[in-house]
Design a protein around this motif. Structure first.
Motif, PDB file in Angstrom:
ATOM      1  N   ALA A 158      71.860  57.962  37.350  1.00  0.00           N
ATOM      2  CA  ALA A 158      73.390  58.034  36.916  1.00  0.00           C
ATOM      3  C   ALA A 158      73.834  56.446  36.976  1.00  0.00           C
ATOM      4  O   ALA A 158      74.511  56.154  36.115  1.00  0.00           O
ATOM      5  CB  ALA A 158      73.970  58.964  37.639  1.00  0.00           C
TER       6      ALA A 158
ATOM      7  N   ALA B 256      78.048  57.502  29.126  1.00  0.00           N
ATOM      8  CA  ALA B 256      77.601  59.027  29.861  1.00  0.00           C
ATOM      9  C   ALA B 256      77.794  60.301  29.079  1.00  0.00           C
ATOM     10  O   ALA B 256      77.038  61.284  29.136  1.00  0.00           O
ATOM     11  CB  ALA B 256      78.117  58.978  31.254  1.00  0.00           C
TER      12      ALA B 256
ATOM     13  N   SER C 172      77.743  59.111  36.803  1.00  0.00           N
ATOM     14  CA  SER C 172      77.830  57.782  36.274  1.00  0.00           C
ATOM     15  C   SER C 172      79.183  57.425  35.823  1.00  0.00           C
ATOM     16  O   SER C 172      79.766  56.451  36.132  1.00  0.00           O
ATOM     17  CB  SER C 172      77.368  58.010  34.587  1.00  0.00           C
TER      18      SER C 172
END
Length: 320
Positions: free
Chosen positions: A30, A113, A271
């Motif tokens: 992430a 993301a 993220s």
């Protein structure tokens, strides 16, 4: 008469350890988005070239991989194993980081993301295609729904940024990165049973060295670079490209792929949250809302990603 007292044993079970290792892998991956943006900078304030980040991170991981393979006395891949490894090399070591790096110069890590949250569904779709599996209709419906949500998010962001009603070039790069990573994952999965998970990513990085080392030297930055960009490059080279796979693959093996893989649903949210302190990005309701919606489609789609079981041939003696 001697009595033996058995003390309680509090050793962590393999299933629990696998789940924790899976979470470690998810957090490592992430952070790839904000760290890559920190390494490359933005279009207005560029740092390391996306080309250099791609070559250098894989070269760094390749050096560590060579040490690991020698230390464990790993055998060479066979001719049949090299083709899937080359697919993984093209997708995971070159295609994904390069496309991601260029895209992150133009969009925020939070934006990326949401788009890359489609990766689990894309991987399942590519696996069904390359392995000739008939996925259930529900899977394809959720895959289409997830793609539609990503397209809607991209269009809304494009309009807000004044780019008109159309997908931006950065979104096309992100979708290409998702496809590249999915192809790479499927290639690696094909040889994992014979090579072992940790050796797959290590051989991918080592096989890439004839490209990545010269590539890194040829694209070495000529202008001064912030220390934060170099540190971010070190992170994506050591952790995103190499060590993260060790935790992730080991977690899948110990805790079970079905259970541990669900932790990947947390990745886009990690993220987005990490981009706040690392990059100074702000949270907004649209990004969080679409991330939640896309993750929901991924969750439902993955539940239906199992191929349709083949019906065994009927025999006369089995008929009623």
């Amino acid at each position: 008469m001697t009595t033996t007292t058995t003390l309680p044993h509090h050793r962590m079970s393999d299933a629990t350890l696998g789940l924790w290792l899976g979470l470690v892998g998810v957090v490592v991956f992430a952070l790839t988005l904000p760290m890559t943006r920190l390494a490359t900078g933005t279009a207005d304030a560029p740092q390391l070239s996306p080309w250099f980040v791609t070559w250098a991170r894989a070269a760094l991981a390749g050096g560590l991989s060579a040490v690991y393979l020698l230390a464990t006395r790993s055998r060479l891949p066979t001719a049949a194993e090299r083709r899937p490894l080359l697919l993984s090399l093209a997708g995971n070591a070159i295609g994904y980081p390069l496309l991601l790096g260029w895209a992150l110069r133009h969009v925020t890590a939070s934006h990326a993301a949401v788009i890359t949250a489609l990766l689990p569904l894309a991987t399942a779709a590519v696996a069904a295609w390359l392995m000739h599996q008939r996925a259930r209709l529900g899977f394809w419906l959720f895959a289409v729904l997830g793609s539609a949500l990503v397209a809607a998010y991209s269009l809304i962001r494009a309009v807000q940024a004044g780019h008109g009603f159309g997908l931006t070039w950065a979104d096309a790069l992100l979708l290409g990165a998702v496809l590249a990573a999915a192809l790479g994952y499927v290639g690696g999965a094909k040889v994992t049973p014979s090579l072992g998970a940790e050796r797959v990513i290590s051989w991918v990085c080592v096989m890439a060295l004839p490209l990545t080392v010269p590539g890194a030297l040829l694209t070495w930055p000529e202008q001064p670079i912030h220390l934060s960009a170099w540190l971010a490059l070190g992170y994506v080279g050591v952790f995103s490209m190499w060590a993260g796979f060790f935790a992730w693959f080991r977690g899948l093996a110990l805790g079970g792929a079905l259970r541990v893989s669900q932790t990947q649903l947390l990745q886009p949210f990690v993220s987005i949250l990490a981009a706040v302190p690392l990059l100074g990005e702000s949270l907004d309701a649209i990004t969080l809302g679409f991330a939640l919606a896309v993750v929901a489609t991924v969750f439902m789609g993955r539940r239906m990603a199992a191929p349709i079981p083949r019906q065994p041939p009927s025999h006369p003696e089995n008929r009623p």
